[in-house]
Design a protein around this motif. Structure first.
Motif, PDB file in Angstrom:
ATOM      1  N   PHE A 159       0.701  -1.025   0.044  1.00  0.00           N
ATOM      2  CA  PHE A 159      -0.071  -0.109  -0.039  1.00  0.00           C
ATOM      3  C   PHE A 159       0.936   1.250   0.005  1.00  0.00           C
ATOM      4  O   PHE A 159       2.049   1.307   0.296  1.00  0.00           O
ATOM      5  CB  PHE A 159      -0.999  -0.162   1.181  1.00  0.00           C
ATOM      6  N   PHE A 207      -4.477   2.089  -8.447  1.00  0.00           N
ATOM      7  CA  PHE A 207      -4.335   0.966  -7.692  1.00  0.00           C
ATOM      8  C   PHE A 207      -4.055  -0.141  -8.586  1.00  0.00           C
ATOM      9  O   PHE A 207      -3.889  -0.157  -9.876  1.00  0.00           O
ATOM     10  CB  PHE A 207      -5.742   0.927  -6.915  1.00  0.00           C
ATOM     11  N   LEU A 219      -6.487   6.637  -8.099  1.00  0.00           N
ATOM     12  CA  LEU A 219      -6.405   6.883  -6.600  1.00  0.00           C
ATOM     13  C   LEU A 219      -6.743   8.247  -6.564  1.00  0.00           C
ATOM     14  O   LEU A 219      -6.115   9.182  -7.175  1.00  0.00           O
ATOM     15  CB  LEU A 219      -5.365   6.529  -6.096  1.00  0.00           C
ATOM     16  N   ASP A 246     -10.641   8.467  -2.166  1.00  0.00           N
ATOM     17  CA  ASP A 246     -10.242   7.226  -1.644  1.00  0.00           C
ATOM     18  C   ASP A 246      -9.660   7.613   0.000  1.00  0.00           C
ATOM     19  O   ASP A 246      -9.626   6.802   0.724  1.00  0.00           O
ATOM     20  CB  ASP A 246      -9.389   6.431  -2.360  1.00  0.00           C
ATOM     21  N   PRO A 256      -8.650   1.414  -1.963  1.00  0.00           N
ATOM     22  CA  PRO A 256      -9.609   1.884  -3.086  1.00  0.00           C
ATOM     23  C   PRO A 256     -11.093   1.723  -2.645  1.00  0.00           C
ATOM     24  O   PRO A 256     -11.732   0.809  -2.315  1.00  0.00           O
ATOM     25  CB  PRO A 256      -9.289   0.705  -3.923  1.00  0.00           C
ATOM     26  N   GLY A 278      -3.833  -2.387  -3.302  1.00  0.00           N
ATOM     27  CA  GLY A 278      -3.207  -1.228  -2.875  1.00  0.00           C
ATOM     28  C   GLY A 278      -2.657  -0.518  -3.933  1.00  0.00           C
ATOM     29  O   GLY A 278      -2.965  -0.823  -5.405  1.00  0.00           O
ATOM     30  N   SER A 279      -1.768   0.312  -3.829  1.00  0.00           N
ATOM     31  CA  SER A 279      -1.150   1.208  -4.850  1.00  0.00           C
ATOM     32  C   SER A 279       0.342   1.432  -4.519  1.00  0.00           C
ATOM     33  O   SER A 279       1.018   1.997  -5.016  1.00  0.00           O
ATOM     34  CB  SER A 279      -1.538   2.711  -4.930  1.00  0.00           C
TER      35      SER A 279
END
Length: 508
Positions: A68, A106, A112, A116, A172, A190-191
């Motif tokens: 994340f 994401f 994103l 969020d 998200p 996640g990102s």
């Protein structure tokens, strides 16, 4: 905030700990061609969850930091750096404005946005969700200005907010609302630089590189965190070449590992404060301050650090390491004074001593030996201690319910550890790791945490440290050191003061 570097290459730390330094590079090490793209590392305990909103424990925090992203992040020394936010500023004492990088996605390819961020913080705080981190973030609200701009508004001044936001991993909104909290925890998105692949409970967590990561893309293509509780088994896995990093190397093994050109051993102080918590909520002798003070006088902490930890630790007076804001070095630890301990016990009505139970668990450096030696010292002043080995998860539940033993060996640290956070969670009234109710302490802690002016904050934090030393809701011990053994084929992996294993710069 001042932070201490904990790298093998830092000669001062190596000299302090007695480690002789990194080994010379081998021919294989100097090759610029990666021969291996999977990193395997070992922790002594498993993660607790893959939902960041409910995630406690530093091992869990490390995995989440790879999967994340957050508004800001910290480097290995604890310095605040941009992450999702390209900039931020104070609008007033209560309002912080953040501007997000454009184009961040994401792992499912969705964009994103500020919505969020708002969703993440709103759902952490939502009492219906009963997330364990709710109280840590209940003081902040999010106002969306536009898709890439948001304000975070606090219910009072809180100058350490960036350190706290370092642990808010952004979720998200659309995906979580679609699948629900339980499904999200099983298949998180996640990102961050790595995507979640699989979690085999009490065995391993598997990640793969995110080729669309908005920051520096990882060189490692696959990462596996294995769970090996036994110290000897962790070392065996390293020596067999199965794994590349092992954590919590027992100090008795350091010299032997240093004798091989295949490994490097690194060590240094972390922000984890080690102490023996006292269950002051249980009726009996420990509700008497004189008994609690007696237990502090009864222990020669420096002798334990020297004799059991081989000096891989630093004695602390109370609840702060030198890295925390407001640390006051003029507040000294309780002296070792067994005669004073016996005097206080007698004054409290226990001239012949008393019987206590100590809870301990795995995962702390030389933990079993440390607790055994601690109990032996208590016996010298007439306190007979029975040691109870417990599963960490079970034990934490007992602490929350105040059904824990009389004393419990514990350590508080991690990615947003500070005197405010430790004071709140370990000693705050009704908080998750606290067996101590004291409104005066709570008020002192809140006042210090809200002080914006540095001189005022230092003054208030000094008062806080003096107060908790005097009231003694714990037997304060030491600053834990992180000790890692690393295969020398691994490059550019850096230990961190917060003990998280973050791997996006590592390669072979």
């Amino acid at each position: 905030m001042k932070r201490t570097i904990l790298l093998c290459g830092i000669l001062s730390i190596a000299m302090l700990t007695g480690i002789t330094g990194c080994k010379a590079k081998t021919a294989a090490e100097t090759s610029s061609t990666p021969t291996k793209t999977e990193l395997v590392y070992v922790e002594s305990t498993d993660i607790s969850t893959m939902d960041p909103r409910n995630a406690t424990g530093t091992v869990t925090a490390g995995i989440l930091a790879n999967v994340f992203s957050s508004l800001v992040k910290t480097d290995e020394n604890g310095t605040i750096l941009p992450d999702l936010a390209e900039s931020w500023k104070n609008i007033n004492d209560l309002t912080w404005e953040f501007k997000l990088h454009d184009g961040i996605k994401f792992h499912d390819g969705s964009q994103l946005t500020a919505e969020d961020v708002k969703y993440t913080i709103d759902t952490i705080k939502d009492k219906n969700n009963k997330f364990r981190l709710a109280s840590d973030f209940s003081f902040m609200d999010v106002e969306v200005v536009n898709p890439l701009t948001l304000n975070i508004i606090t219910d009072g001044p809180f100058p350490e907010i960036l350190l706290r936001l370092n642990y808010v991993k952004i979720l998200p909104k659309a995906y979580v609302e679609k699948v629900g909290n339980t499904e999200f925890a099983a298949k998180p998105i996640g990102s961050g630089p790595f995507k979640f692949v699989e979690w085999r409970k009490d065995d391993r967590v598997i990640l793969e590189a995110n080729q669309d990561y908005f920051g520096k893309k990882p060189i490692i293509q696959k990462a596996t965190m294995r769970v090996i509780p036994e110290s000897a088994a962790r070392i065996a896995a390293l020596e067999s070449g199965e794994v590349d990093i092992i954590t919590k190397v027992e100090t008795s093994q350091i010299s032997r590992l240093q004798g091989s050109s295949s490994y490097t051993v690194t060590s240094g102080p972390t922000t984890r404060v080690m102490y023996f918590g006292i269950n002051t909520l249980k009726k009996g002798p420990l509700q008497d301050k004189r008994v609690r003070q007696a237990l502090n006088y009864a222990i020669d902490k420096q002798a334990l650090i020297t004799g059991v930890l081989d000096n891989f630790g630093k004695q602390l007076a109370t609840i702060s390491t030198p890295e925390y804001r407001g640390f006051d070095p003029s507040i000294t630890p309780y002296e070792y004074n067994p005669a004073k301990a016996k005097e206080l016990l007698a004054a409290a009505g226990y001239p012949n001593g008393l019987n206590l139970e100590i809870s301990t668990t795995s995962g702390f450096l030389n933990g079993s030996d440390f607790v055994q030696a601690f109990a032996s010292q208590l016996k010298d002043v007439g306190v007979n201690a029975t040691i109870l080995e417990e599963d960490g998860t079970v034990r934490n539940e007992k602490i929350i319910k105040a059904t824990i033993s009389d004393l419990y060996f514990f350590g508080f640290g991690g990615p947003y550890s500070s005197m405010d956070n430790l004071g709140k969670n370990s000693f705050g009234t009704g908080e998750r790791y606290s067996t101590y109710n004291n409104p005066e302490f709570d008020a002192l802690r809140k006042g210090a945490g809200a002080a914006i002016d540095t001189n005022e904050a230092n003054k208030l934090y000094s008062q806080l440290q003096a107060y908790i030393k005097e009231d003694a809701p714990a037997i304060f011990s030491h600053q834990q050191y992180g000790i890692y053994a690393i295969n020398t084929r691994l490059k550019d992996w850096k230990p961190r003061t917060d003990e998280m294993i973050v791997i996006n710069d590592a390669h072979f």
